[in-house]
Design a protein around this motif. Structure first.
Motif, PDB file in Angstrom:
ATOM      1  N   ASN A  39       9.113   2.728   1.336  1.00  0.00           N
ATOM      2  CA  ASN A  39       8.089   2.152   0.458  1.00  0.00           C
ATOM      3  C   ASN A  39       7.662   0.748   0.864  1.00  0.00           C
ATOM      4  OD1 ASN A  39       6.180   2.561  -1.540  1.00  0.00           O
ATOM      5  ND2 ASN A  39       7.460   1.649  -3.138  1.00  0.00           N
ATOM      6  N   CYS A  44       4.834   5.482  10.720  1.00  0.00           N
ATOM      7  CA  CYS A  44       4.149   5.472   9.418  1.00  0.00           C
ATOM      8  C   CYS A  44       5.020   6.163   8.353  1.00  0.00           C
ATOM      9  CB  CYS A  44       2.802   6.169   9.569  1.00  0.00           C
ATOM     10  SG  CYS A  44       1.960   6.551   8.042  1.00  0.00           S
ATOM     11  N   SER A  48      -0.450   3.584   6.981  1.00  0.00           N
ATOM     12  CA  SER A  48      -0.191   4.353   5.761  1.00  0.00           C
ATOM     13  C   SER A  48      -1.109   3.837   4.654  1.00  0.00           C
ATOM     14  CB  SER A  48       1.285   4.153   5.396  1.00  0.00           C
ATOM     15  OG  SER A  48       1.550   4.445   4.056  1.00  0.00           O
ATOM     16  N   ALA A 100       8.344  11.376   5.768  1.00  0.00           N
ATOM     17  CA  ALA A 100       7.917  10.346   4.820  1.00  0.00           C
ATOM     18  C   ALA A 100       8.434  10.549   3.396  1.00  0.00           C
ATOM     19  CB  ALA A 100       6.392  10.287   4.784  1.00  0.00           C
ATOM     20  N   TYR A 138      -1.868   2.793   0.791  1.00  0.00           N
ATOM     21  CA  TYR A 138      -1.151   2.306  -0.388  1.00  0.00           C
ATOM     22  C   TYR A 138      -1.865   2.757  -1.656  1.00  0.00           C
ATOM     23  CZ  TYR A 138       1.261  -0.992  -3.485  1.00  0.00           C
ATOM     24  OH  TYR A 138       2.019  -1.557  -4.480  1.00  0.00           O
ATOM     25  N   LYS A 168       2.944   2.906  -4.607  1.00  0.00           N
ATOM     26  CA  LYS A 168       3.689   3.616  -3.549  1.00  0.00           C
ATOM     27  C   LYS A 168       2.863   3.718  -2.257  1.00  0.00           C
ATOM     28  CE  LYS A 168       7.501   5.742  -5.455  1.00  0.00           C
ATOM     29  NZ  LYS A 168       7.388   5.939  -6.909  1.00  0.00           N
ATOM     30  N   TRP A 169       3.578   3.559  -1.154  1.00  0.00           N
ATOM     31  CA  TRP A 169       2.974   3.816   0.156  1.00  0.00           C
ATOM     32  C   TRP A 169       3.015   5.314   0.369  1.00  0.00           C
ATOM     33  CZ3 TRP A 169       0.529   0.247   3.120  1.00  0.00           C
ATOM     34  CH2 TRP A 169       0.679  -1.084   2.726  1.00  0.00           C
ATOM     35  N   GLN A 170       1.916   5.870   0.889  1.00  0.00           N
ATOM     36  CA  GLN A 170       1.786   7.328   0.923  1.00  0.00           C
ATOM     37  C   GLN A 170       1.817   7.893   2.336  1.00  0.00           C
ATOM     38  OE1 GLN A 170      -1.922   6.529  -1.315  1.00  0.00           O
ATOM     39  NE2 GLN A 170      -1.395   8.425  -2.372  1.00  0.00           N
ATOM     40  N   ASP A 171       2.067   9.190   2.383  1.00  0.00           N
ATOM     41  CA  ASP A 171       2.024   9.924   3.638  1.00  0.00           C
ATOM     42  C   ASP A 171       0.572  10.312   3.921  1.00  0.00           C
ATOM     43  OD1 ASP A 171       2.637  11.360   5.857  1.00  0.00           O
ATOM     44  OD2 ASP A 171       3.575  13.046   4.798  1.00  0.00           O
ATOM     45  N   ALA A 209       6.537   4.514   4.924  1.00  0.00           N
ATOM     46  CA  ALA A 209       6.247   5.091   3.606  1.00  0.00           C
ATOM     47  C   ALA A 209       7.547   5.455   2.885  1.00  0.00           C
ATOM     48  CB  ALA A 209       5.348   6.322   3.749  1.00  0.00           C
TER      49      ALA A 209
END
Ligand SMILES: [Zn+2]
Length: 278
Positions: A185, A178, A212, A150, A214, A220-223, A182
């Motif tokens: 993004n 996922c 995922s 990610a 946000y 940002k989309w996160q791990d 991420a």
């Protein structure tokens, strides 16, 4: 059925009465699921004898197994001792996976560190060449699943992994949908990814799925894994593309509610007309 779909949890299901791998496999079968990923994420502590017992039980109950190597691995570390220990952790995971009759081991391979992407790719080729040689010596049937990662600091884009697959057929991408979402993004093209794997000659796709989280402050989309349906990426779109292509796939739920999401995935596939065995 010309293609097969395997669904299950990363580790023993939450509803398992005790934490043993064998109980986890029994619970998977009881729930009407058909896959489980055995987690060696905190070290390969399972004995060879247990691994064989786990394998016998899984084949008896029709549960497809994969495994996950320890998190503490970095094949691109500038400390040679860490690289050596990382290779050993991967080979130990492959050894137990082989004894369990699991087909693939998922590996978080490396961090770029100070390497340029090109240096990192060359370093990975050296390390993986060594691991593949030792896999061949051992005669294992297990394949090495390098996970799509990610974070930008982590080696492991689909391009990088497929580049190694071109060289060694026993090295395949272990997709984490996922993570791909991420890293991009907030975008994913399931169709394109499945087509690329098909073109690369990969007959069975191994993967992880969860949603995922946000972060609206950083945008940002996160791990960070959250249950399916609360966020993105969308599972039904993946299921559609899988059924449309008749792609054989294992989808391991890495959601916080593990098997609850696996059962939701099962219902989604059944709605699309796929029939699970038994
Ligand atoms: Zn993983």
């Amino acid at each position: 059925m010309s293609f097969q779909i395997f669904l299950g949890s990363g580790g023993t299901p939450i509803s398992t009465p005790d934490s043993s791998t064998q109980s986890g496999i029994k619970q998977i079968a009881k729930l009407g699921l058909n896959a489980m990923e055995v987690e060696f994420v905190r070290g390969v502590k399972m004995s060879a004898v247990t691994a064989r017992e786990v394998g016998n039980l899984a084949s008896e109950l029709g549960v497809r197994l994969s495994a996950h190597a320890p998190y503490y691995i970095n094949l691109l570390s500038d400390d040679a001792a860490i690289v050596k220990a990382s290779k050993q952790r991967i080979l130990d995971s492959i050894d137990r996976a082989d004894k369990m009759g699991a087909d693939t081991v998922a590996v978080h391979a490396a961090y770029y560190g100070k390497n340029t992407p090109e240096e990192a790719q060359n370093g990975m080729k050296d390390s993986v060449a060594d691991i593949v040689d030792r896999m061949k010596e051992s005669g294992t049937k297990v394949i090495l699943g390098l996970e799509t990662m990610a974070k930008g600091a982590q080696w492991g884009t689909l391009d990088e992994i497929l580049d190694l697959h071109k060289r060694w057929k026993v090295v395949v991408p272990y997709l984490d949908w996922c993570h791909i979402w991420a890293r991009n993004n907030g975008s994913i093209d399931y169709a394109e990814i499945l087509d690329r794997l098909h073109k690369a000659g990969i007959k069975h796709v191994n993967s992880h799925f969860s949603n995922s989280k946000y972060n609206s402050n950083t945008k940002k989309w996160q791990d960070i894994h959250v249950p399916m349906g609360l966020s993105r990426p969308k599972f039904d779109e993946l299921a559609n593309e899988v059924v449309k292509r008749k792609a054989s796939i294992t989808i391991i739920s890495e959601s916080p509610v593990l098997e609850v999401d696996s059962l939701r995935m099962k219902r989604i596939f059944e709605k699309l007309g796929y029939k699970f065995g038994k």
